[in-house]
Write an enzyme that holds these catalytic residues in place. Structure first.
Site: not given
Length: 252
Positions: A162, A166
């Site tokens: 993740y 990002k």
């Protein structure tokens, strides 16, 4: 209902991914309250339809629900086509859909999990921004807002795929601001811990830990993204592009 205040979005069309719950729902409702028609996209069509009904009932704005898995390239294109077919234009794109599944340890992250996280958090925003941003740039312009995470600059063992996705989204924000300049502005909000769907998986100890990370000693509530989001998509941010705002309660 007529829009009021400095964040006037009257006559604009906003596409919000992950728009049926959490931060996305709050932004959809805020944009509609300030005059925009909205396209609500998420993986569950029924949830999108429910928010669309709420928009029509509360604000009298047009609302189009579109079931979309943004991790799928073809579905991103279908969402783009649906928005332009219904409204003839898109003025605002918010890449909000995201996911961060839990895993026991980094060596047990499967290829399928890794690919799904990268697809949802990075591939989808790239494709939608490329497709819609190019049309914006060829027309009257517009604003793209990416919802990033403080994990992109403060990664830890629990969120590595993740965090990497990002971080890529931050890079896209800066790069796309140059790509579609001067008519399209591209910015990002780098969120800290918010009480959204991801928080439902937190254990009590994890919730306490996340609250303790912030200077305000609490996690954010979904509605607390609204002020920053309205700023970036409205004319009030006319000189802001390539910007990444931390909205994290003072996470160190």
């Amino acid at each position: 209902m007529a829009a009021t205040g400095k964040f006037d979005l009257d006559g604009r069309v906003a596409v919000v991914t992950g728009g049926s719950r959490g931060l996305g729902r709050e932004m959809v409702l805020a944009f509609a309250e300030h005059g925009a028609d909205v396209v609500i996209a998420s993986r569950k069509p029924a949830n999108c339809a429910a928010v669309a009904d709420e928009v029509r009932a509360r604000f009298g704005r047009r609302a189009l629900p579109v079931g979309t898995n943004v991790g799928n390239w073809a579905e991103c294109d279908a969402l783009t086509d649906a928005a332009y077919t219904e409204f003839g234009r898109v003025d605002i794109l918010v890449n909000n859909a995201g996911m961060s599944p839990l895993y026991p340890s980094v060596d047990q992250v499967s290829e399928a999990l890794f690919d799904k996280v990268l697809a949802t958090n990075l591939k989808g925003p790239f494709r939608l921004s490329a497709a819609i941003g190019a049309r914006m740039a060829a027309d009257a312009g517009g604003a793209i807002l990416n919802i990033s995470s403080v994990a992109s600059i403060r990664p830890n063992a629990a969120v590595l795929p993740y965090a990497a996705a990002k971080a890529g989204l931050n890079s896209l924000t800066v790069g796309l601001a140059q790509t579609f300049a001067p008519k399209v502005r591209v910015n990002a909000i780098m969120c800290g811990p918010f009480r959204t769907d991801i928080a439902e998986a937190w254990t009590p100890d994890m919730a306490d830990y996340m609250s303790g990370l912030t200077a305000q000693r609490r996690v954010g509530e979904p509605a607390e993204i609204v002020g920053a989001a309205l700023y970036f998509v409205s004319d009030q941010a006319s000189f802001a592009t390539g910007s990444i705002l931390r909205l994290d309660g003072g996470t160190p």
